[in-house]
Design an enzyme around this catalytic site. Structure first.
Site, PDB file in Angstrom:
ATOM      1  N   HIS A   1       0.828  -1.206   0.000  1.00 28.94           N
ATOM      2  CA  HIS A   1       0.000   0.000   0.000  1.00 28.94           C
ATOM      3  C   HIS A   1       0.873   1.273   0.000  1.00 28.94           C
ATOM      4  O   HIS A   1       0.558   2.268   0.655  1.00 28.94           O
ATOM      5  CB  HIS A   1      -0.922  -0.012   1.231  1.00 28.94           C
ATOM      6  CG  HIS A   1      -2.286   0.573   0.966  1.00 28.94           C
ATOM      7  ND1 HIS A   1      -3.400  -0.194   0.737  1.00 28.94           N
ATOM      8  CD2 HIS A   1      -2.714   1.858   0.906  1.00 28.94           C
ATOM      9  CE1 HIS A   1      -4.453   0.591   0.564  1.00 28.94           C
ATOM     10  NE2 HIS A   1      -4.056   1.847   0.651  1.00 28.94           N
TER      11      HIS A   1
ATOM     12  N   ARG B   1       1.953   2.648   3.447  1.00 28.21           N
ATOM     13  CA  ARG B   1       0.975   3.421   4.220  1.00 28.21           C
ATOM     14  C   ARG B   1       0.261   2.590   5.274  1.00 28.21           C
ATOM     15  O   ARG B   1      -0.561   3.106   6.017  1.00 28.21           O
ATOM     16  CB  ARG B   1      -0.076   4.020   3.273  1.00 28.21           C
ATOM     17  CG  ARG B   1       0.520   4.941   2.261  1.00 28.21           C
ATOM     18  CD  ARG B   1      -0.421   5.215   1.114  1.00 28.21           C
ATOM     19  NE  ARG B   1      -1.540   6.096   1.453  1.00 28.21           N
ATOM     20  CZ  ARG B   1      -1.447   7.400   1.548  1.00 28.21           C
ATOM     21  NH1 ARG B   1      -0.285   7.997   1.366  1.00 28.21           N
ATOM     22  NH2 ARG B   1      -2.507   8.138   1.822  1.00 28.21           N
TER      23      ARG B   1
HETATM   24  C1  LIG Z   1      -2.485   9.162  -1.485  1.00 28.74           C
HETATM   25  C2  LIG Z   1      -2.684   7.686  -1.676  1.00 28.74           C
HETATM   26  C3  LIG Z   1      -3.962   7.139  -1.572  1.00 28.74           C
HETATM   27  C4  LIG Z   1      -4.162   5.773  -1.788  1.00 28.74           C
HETATM   28  N1  LIG Z   1      -5.437   5.266  -1.788  1.00 28.74           N
HETATM   29  C5  LIG Z   1      -5.630   3.968  -2.092  1.00 28.74           C
HETATM   30  C6  LIG Z   1      -6.949   3.453  -2.227  1.00 28.74           C
HETATM   31  O1  LIG Z   1      -7.931   4.167  -2.103  1.00 28.74           O
HETATM   32  N2  LIG Z   1      -7.072   2.132  -2.497  1.00 28.74           N
HETATM   33  C7  LIG Z   1      -5.999   1.292  -2.655  1.00 28.74           C
HETATM   34  O2  LIG Z   1      -6.169   0.105  -2.886  1.00 28.74           O
HETATM   35  N3  LIG Z   1      -4.752   1.775  -2.573  1.00 28.74           N
HETATM   36  C8  LIG Z   1      -4.541   3.086  -2.316  1.00 28.74           C
HETATM   37  N4  LIG Z   1      -3.269   3.575  -2.277  1.00 28.74           N
HETATM   38  C9  LIG Z   1      -2.129   2.686  -2.571  1.00 28.74           C
HETATM   39  C10 LIG Z   1      -1.834   2.679  -4.073  1.00 28.74           C
HETATM   40  O3  LIG Z   1      -2.832   2.017  -4.777  1.00 28.74           O
HETATM   41  C11 LIG Z   1      -0.493   1.973  -4.361  1.00 28.74           C
HETATM   42  O4  LIG Z   1      -0.496   0.713  -3.753  1.00 28.74           O
HETATM   43  C12 LIG Z   1       0.715   2.776  -3.896  1.00 28.74           C
HETATM   44  O5  LIG Z   1       0.513   4.151  -4.106  1.00 28.74           O
HETATM   45  C13 LIG Z   1       1.959   2.321  -4.627  1.00 28.74           C
HETATM   46  O6  LIG Z   1       3.081   2.998  -4.178  1.00 28.74           O
HETATM   47  P1  LIG Z   1       3.717   4.290  -4.885  1.00 28.74           P
HETATM   48  O7  LIG Z   1       2.838   5.437  -4.523  1.00 28.74           O
HETATM   49  O8  LIG Z   1       5.060   4.367  -4.273  1.00 28.74           O
HETATM   50  O9  LIG Z   1       3.707   4.043  -6.376  1.00 28.74           O
HETATM   51  C14 LIG Z   1      -3.053   4.944  -2.066  1.00 28.74           C
HETATM   52  C15 LIG Z   1      -1.769   5.490  -2.156  1.00 28.74           C
HETATM   53  C16 LIG Z   1      -1.581   6.854  -1.984  1.00 28.74           C
HETATM   54  C17 LIG Z   1      -0.201   7.429  -2.129  1.00 28.74           C
END
Ligand SMILES: Cc1cc2nc3c(=O)[nH]c(=O)nc-3n(C[C@H](O)[C@H](O)[C@H](O)COP(=O)(O)O)c2cc1C
Length: 387
Positions: free
Chosen positions: A276, A279
């Site tokens: 994620h 996060r």
């Molecule tokens: C601001 C933010 C919000 C995100 N919201 C979601 C979400 O709503 N659903 C989800 O499955 N992943 C969410 N993610 C994770 C992303 O789908 C993804 O796994 C992640 O951003 C990959 O890492 P990277 O930002 O380093 O490319 C979110 C990531 C960020 C940065």
């Protein structure tokens, strides 16, 4: 128009243009942010193998993800509240992805609804589902997703409870922002963002408001998650959703070989090796570090995608060479969107495509599908010994 050479340039512009609470929401990991940092820094440990005197004409980055043709194997990851980085952000990102020829994944926690995005695009996109306690809402959502013509369901498995991100607490993150004095002072310097936001009606969670019953404070992602997300999600419930959906299914958030085997046996069309974006479980290993063991465990049974830490075409090349069939980018396109709207997402994709194409050529490869471990120099201790 400023000269944009790399994703970092877009990030600087995003920081200047978007309200601080939304830039910080994008640019944070949970707790100490160790996993968030490792996602990027582990990519840096891998080097590329230079090859010379190879004919490099006729190169192609074209490939397939879950059987769909893609201009390059880089999909846009689901990102909550994208429509707060820039007015109507999900629509703009989806249109940029469609024009480029890569998949766009809409988050459940989007500002523009699935109907809004379907109306603004002409090709099917993917939908990411968070499983809520309220089955009626989930079933209704799946019906709406089918009606919108989405061609795959991405089921996120690593966020049934929210990892704490300190910056969001300090900033009082909400959509739309609550007008406290610090927020007003910040917005006074972000007038470009504000003017566009005034022109749209889409300022809260479009998939949810007016569709889910008994939702209290939708503006707060944290309280809403605590209230609505189903902490009892297990393989039985995933099977129920698979049957209800009946279409292509991608399981997102796999970071462990045992879970990967389970997902492969389950019959998913693809899995996304992901934490994620750092996060959720702070202290988990980076996605690129976990990719090789997962490829060894289930690479011949299920299509493997990965995300986390991709900030360049060289990173995409490394993930593909390590056995991923596809990759997803999150922050890399959000920086573009926050910097310049739809044109910024297009620019992010162009930057990554060009880096991928040129690096491939210098590695002596013409076809993205031919990339493999032979293109990489990986330190012996890259995977480490963890007991
Ligand atoms: C601001 C933010 C919000 C995100 N919201 C979601 C979400 O709503 N659903 C989800 O499955 N992943 C969410 N993610 C994770 C992303 O789908 C993804 O796994 C992640 O951003 C990959 O890492 P990277 O930002 O380093 O490319 C979110 C990531 C960020 C940065």
């Amino acid at each position: 128009m400023p000269v944009i050479t790399c994703i970092e340039d877009l990030k600087r512009m995003h920081r200047r243009r978007a309200p601080r609470m939304f830039f910080d929401y994008c640019e944070s990991g949970s707790y100490t942010e160790q996993t968030f940092r490792d996602n990027c820094s582990d990519f840096q440990k891998i080097r590329l193998r230079q090859k010379v005197a190879v004919d490099m004409l006729g190169r192609s980055t074209r490939s397939e993800m879950i059987g769909e043709p893609v201009a390059m194997p880089v999909a846009l990851a689901p990102v909550g509240m994208t429509g707060m980085q820039c007015a109507d952000g999900e629509i703009k990102a989806a249109r940029a992805a469609e024009a480029f020829g890569v998949p766009y994944t809409l988050s459940t926690m989007s500002i523009c609804s699935v109907e809004d995005v379907a109306a603004a695009t002409t090709k099917p996109f993917w939908f990411q589902l968070y499983v809520m306690k309220d089955e009626e809402f989930v079933d209704g959502m799946l019906e709406r997703v089918k009606k919108a013509g989405c061609s795959a369901l991405v089921l996120t498995l690593d966020l049934q409870i929210l990892g704490q991100r300190h910056k969001d607490l300090r900033n009082g993150l909400s959509a739309p922002p609550k007008m406290t004095l610090p927020v007003m002072l910040d917005l006074a310097t972000k007038w470009g963002w504000g003017l566009e936001m005034l022109k749209t009606q889409r300022r809260s969670f479009g998939n949810i408001v007016g569709h889910a019953k008994g939702v209290g404070d939708t503006s707060s992602l944290a309280s809403w998650t605590a209230e609505q997300f189903d902490p009892q999600l297990d393989w039985g419930k995933i099977a129920r959703l698979r049957d209800k959906w009946g279409g292509k299914l991608i399981l997102k958030g796999i970071l462990d070989e045992e879970d990967a085997r389970r997902a492969a046996d389950f019959g998913a069309d693809a899995i996304i090796v992901s934490n994620h974006g750092g996060r959720q479980l702070d202290g988990a290993l980076s996605s690129i570090r976990m990719l090789p063991p997962i490829v060894r465990a289930v690479g011949d049974q299920v299509e493997i995608h990965m995300d986390g830490g991709i900030r360049s075409g060289q990173d995409v090349l490394k993930a593909l060479a390590m056995g991923a069939k596809g990759t997803f980018i999150g922050r890399s396109y959000i920086y573009g969107l926050g910097a310049m709207g739809e044109a910024g997402v297009r620019r992010a994709l162009e930057v990554i495509w060009k880096e991928l194409d040129i690096s491939m050529a210098l590695c002596g490869e013409k076809d993205v599908k031919a990339l493999g471990p032979h293109n990489l120099l990986v330190p012996e201790d890259f995977e480490g010994r963890w007991a």
